[in-house]
Structure formats: structure tokens, C-alpha cells
Design a protein around this motif. Structure first.
Motif, PDB file in Angstrom:
ATOM      1  N   VAL A  18     114.518  85.668 -51.575  1.00 13.19           N
ATOM      2  CA  VAL A  18     114.355  84.303 -52.079  1.00 13.19           C
ATOM      3  C   VAL A  18     114.974  84.163 -53.467  1.00 13.19           C
ATOM      4  CG1 VAL A  18     112.704  82.540 -52.775  1.00 13.19           C
ATOM      5  CG2 VAL A  18     112.301  83.864 -50.695  1.00 13.19           C
ATOM      6  N   SER A  69     118.936  84.994 -53.380  1.00  8.13           N
ATOM      7  CA  SER A  69     119.808  83.933 -52.858  1.00  8.13           C
ATOM      8  C   SER A  69     119.968  82.805 -53.877  1.00  8.13           C
ATOM      9  CB  SER A  69     119.251  83.388 -51.544  1.00  8.13           C
ATOM     10  OG  SER A  69     117.965  82.823 -51.725  1.00  8.13           O
ATOM     11  N   LEU A  70     118.890  82.472 -54.577  1.00  8.46           N
ATOM     12  CA  LEU A  70     118.951  81.412 -55.578  1.00  8.46           C
ATOM     13  C   LEU A  70     119.809  81.825 -56.777  1.00  8.46           C
ATOM     14  CD1 LEU A  70     115.214  80.235 -55.551  1.00  8.46           C
ATOM     15  CD2 LEU A  70     117.185  79.013 -54.612  1.00  8.46           C
ATOM     16  N   THR A 127     123.538  81.940 -55.767  1.00  6.98           N
ATOM     17  CA  THR A 127     124.099  80.592 -55.665  1.00  6.98           C
ATOM     18  C   THR A 127     124.466  80.054 -57.044  1.00  6.98           C
ATOM     19  OG1 THR A 127     122.790  80.111 -53.681  1.00  6.98           O
ATOM     20  CG2 THR A 127     123.668  78.227 -54.885  1.00  6.98           C
ATOM     21  N   SER A 142     127.681  74.647 -52.198  1.00  2.98           N
ATOM     22  CA  SER A 142     126.889  73.875 -51.230  1.00  2.98           C
ATOM     23  C   SER A 142     126.492  74.726 -50.041  1.00  2.98           C
ATOM     24  CB  SER A 142     127.684  72.653 -50.757  1.00  2.98           C
ATOM     25  OG  SER A 142     127.975  71.787 -51.832  1.00  2.98           O
ATOM     26  N   SER A 187     123.806  77.043 -51.096  1.00  2.00           N
ATOM     27  CA  SER A 187     122.552  76.299 -51.312  1.00  2.00           C
ATOM     28  C   SER A 187     121.804  76.110 -49.997  1.00  2.00           C
ATOM     29  CB  SER A 187     122.845  74.931 -51.941  1.00  2.00           C
ATOM     30  OG  SER A 187     123.412  75.081 -53.225  1.00  2.00           O
ATOM     31  N   VAL A 188     122.551  75.818 -48.938  1.00  2.37           N
ATOM     32  CA  VAL A 188     121.942  75.672 -47.608  1.00  2.37           C
ATOM     33  C   VAL A 188     121.332  76.992 -47.162  1.00  2.37           C
ATOM     34  CG1 VAL A 188     122.395  75.215 -45.167  1.00  2.37           C
ATOM     35  CG2 VAL A 188     123.450  73.775 -46.910  1.00  2.37           C
ATOM     36  N   SER A 201     120.288  79.420 -49.058  1.00  4.60           N
ATOM     37  CA  SER A 201     119.106  79.675 -49.890  1.00  4.60           C
ATOM     38  C   SER A 201     117.887  78.936 -49.369  1.00  4.60           C
ATOM     39  CB  SER A 201     119.376  79.256 -51.340  1.00  4.60           C
ATOM     40  OG  SER A 201     120.379  80.052 -51.925  1.00  4.60           O
ATOM     41  N   LEU A 202     118.085  77.698 -48.960  1.00  4.99           N
ATOM     42  CA  LEU A 202     116.982  76.910 -48.415  1.00  4.99           C
ATOM     43  C   LEU A 202     116.470  77.505 -47.104  1.00  4.99           C
ATOM     44  CD1 LEU A 202     118.208  73.257 -49.107  1.00  4.99           C
ATOM     45  CD2 LEU A 202     116.308  74.456 -50.208  1.00  4.99           C
ATOM     46  N   VAL A 203     117.393  77.979 -46.273  1.00  5.99           N
ATOM     47  CA  VAL A 203     117.005  78.601 -45.001  1.00  5.99           C
ATOM     48  C   VAL A 203     116.211  79.876 -45.260  1.00  5.99           C
ATOM     49  CG1 VAL A 203     117.862  79.751 -42.918  1.00  5.99           C
ATOM     50  CG2 VAL A 203     118.901  77.614 -43.675  1.00  5.99           C
ATOM     51  N   LEU A 239     114.511  80.644 -47.942  1.00 11.35           N
ATOM     52  CA  LEU A 239     113.210  80.249 -48.478  1.00 11.35           C
ATOM     53  C   LEU A 239     112.275  79.812 -47.352  1.00 11.35           C
ATOM     54  CD1 LEU A 239     111.289  79.590 -50.815  1.00 11.35           C
ATOM     55  CD2 LEU A 239     112.413  77.357 -51.002  1.00 11.35           C
ATOM     56  N   PHE A 240     112.781  78.991 -46.442  1.00 10.11           N
ATOM     57  CA  PHE A 240     111.988  78.518 -45.304  1.00 10.11           C
ATOM     58  C   PHE A 240     111.510  79.679 -44.444  1.00 10.11           C
ATOM     59  CE2 PHE A 240     112.026  77.371 -40.760  1.00 10.11           C
ATOM     60  CZ  PHE A 240     110.977  76.454 -40.741  1.00 10.11           C
TER      61      PHE A 240
END
Length: 211
Positions: A143, A146-147, A150, A164, A167-168, A170-172, A174-175
Motif C-alpha cells: 500500500v 505503490s503510493l 506513484t 495516472s 494511480s489506478v 495504487s487504488l486497486v 489499496l482496495f
């Protein structure tokens, strides 16, 4: 078309999952044991440390390979490495060959960073080792990693497309780790110390699960 091919190369490599293959050779599906993920950490839990190390190195290598192949095949695409590496991570997390149930992408993220910049990889690796062992949880590594990657990529390249894409990813990531943080909250997430305190960790997790 070149961008699509670049993405497909990464996604194909991501679908090659050594944790799943090793578990099948052992006669079980790794996604039905331990944490339920087809990755290096669950391989350590379900098969052993040597197997876990092999899986981690393989998953790093496949992301490096995907990134570099795309880079050399499509040098005119500025973000070829990042696109292929990101798709490798996504292919590892959501592999079509495994009905979209794979791992969580930590090692493949590491391979993508390594292919982009080896020095940055070493710096982030050292930082995440310190952070991970300080908090005693593996899940904080992908987590935060990845942040940070980025942000570092955005600063180092000024590339909005690659940023971008990351960023996608990183969100995945995190999820995919929301459940891990929930388990930390209720005391059922395995500590890194599982590696040398396996019996104690299993007992602790069972106790907290029953409670």
C-alpha cells in the motif's frame, strides 16, 4: 495498437502464477488455504519459506521481463515500461486464467519499480523493510510502496499518463488490502514474525478468531 500490445504483454506475464502452480503440484489450491491469496506470503504460510522466496523472486522477475520487453519493442511509447508493468500487476491480481482470483501484487510491484529505476527500487526496498518490520505487518508494504512509487514517478518523469496508470494500480492495491487492515483491527492478521514464530502466531490468530 502498440499500446494495446504493450498492455497485453504485461497482462499475459501477470497471469503466470508460480504460487498457484506450486500448490497444484502439491495437490491443493493455494486460494483455498491460508490467507486465500496466490502470492508469496501465502506460499510461505501454506508450503514453506523456500517456496515463498521462489514465488517472490519469480513474481518480481516476470514484472521486470514484461516491462523491459515492452520497452524494447515499443521505444516510441514513453510510458511503455510502466504500462506493461502495471498490467503485469493487474494480471497477477486479476488473472483470467484463474477466474480473476490471484495474488495482491506486492512482488510484481517491486519488479515494475526495479525495471523503471534500480536505485529507486533499492531505496524503497530498504524503506519498506524498515517500515514492515517496525509495524510487523506485510500488508503495509504494498500500500505505501505503490503510493510512494506513484509520487516518485510523477516527480522524476513529469509523465501524466504513466502517473495516472500507477494511480489506478495504487487504488486497486489499496482496495485489495482492505480485508488485511480489518484483520489487523480484530487481531487476526498474521505478523511478519510468523516466519520465525509460526506456532505462536497460529495460536494467537485462532484465539482472536474464536474470541
Amino acid at each position: 495498437m502498440q499500446i494495446i500490445l504493450c498492455a497485453l504483454i504485461g497482462y499475459f506475464f501477470g497471469n503466470i502464477n508460480p504460487a498457484f502452480i506450486l500448490s497444484k503440484l502439491k495437490g491443493f489450491d493455494i486460494r483455498q488455504r491460508g490467507s486465500g491469496n496466490a502470492g508469496a506470503s501465502n506460499t510461505v504460510i501454506t508450503i514453506g519459506k523456500k517456496a515463498g522466496l521462489f514465488v517472490a523472486l519469480f513474481d518480481i522477475a516476470k514484472a521486470v521481463a514484461a516491462s523491459l520487453i515492452a520497452y524494447y519493442l515499443f521505444p516510441q511509447i514513453k510510458f511503455a515500461k510502466i504500462l506493461s508493468g502495471a498490467c503485469c500487476i493487474m494480471g497477477h491480481i486479476f488473472p483470467v486464467l484463474m477466474k480473476f482470483h490471484g495474488g495482491k501484487g506486492l512482488a510484481s510491484l517491486g519488479g515494475t519499480i526495479l525495471a523503471f529505476n534500480p536505485v529507486l527500487f533499492v531505496i524503497l526496498l530498504l524503506f519498506e523493510i524498515i517500515l514492515g518490520f517496525s509495524l510487523d505487518y506485510v500488508c503495509v508494504v504494498p500500500v505505501t510502496g505503490s503510493l510512494i512509487f506513484t509520487l516518485a514517478y510523477a516527480i522524476m518523469t513529469g509523465d501524466p499518463v504513466g502517473t495516472s496508470i500507477l494511480s489506478v494500480v495504487s487504488l486497486v492495491i489499496l482496495f485489495k488490502h482492505v480485508e488485511n487492515f480489518k484483520r489487523i483491527q480484530n487481531g487476526t492478521e498474521a505478523h511478519i514474525s510468523f516466519l520465525w514464530k509460526k506456532d505462536q502466531e497460529i495460536a494467537r490468530i485462532r484465539k482472536n478468531t474464536n474470541d
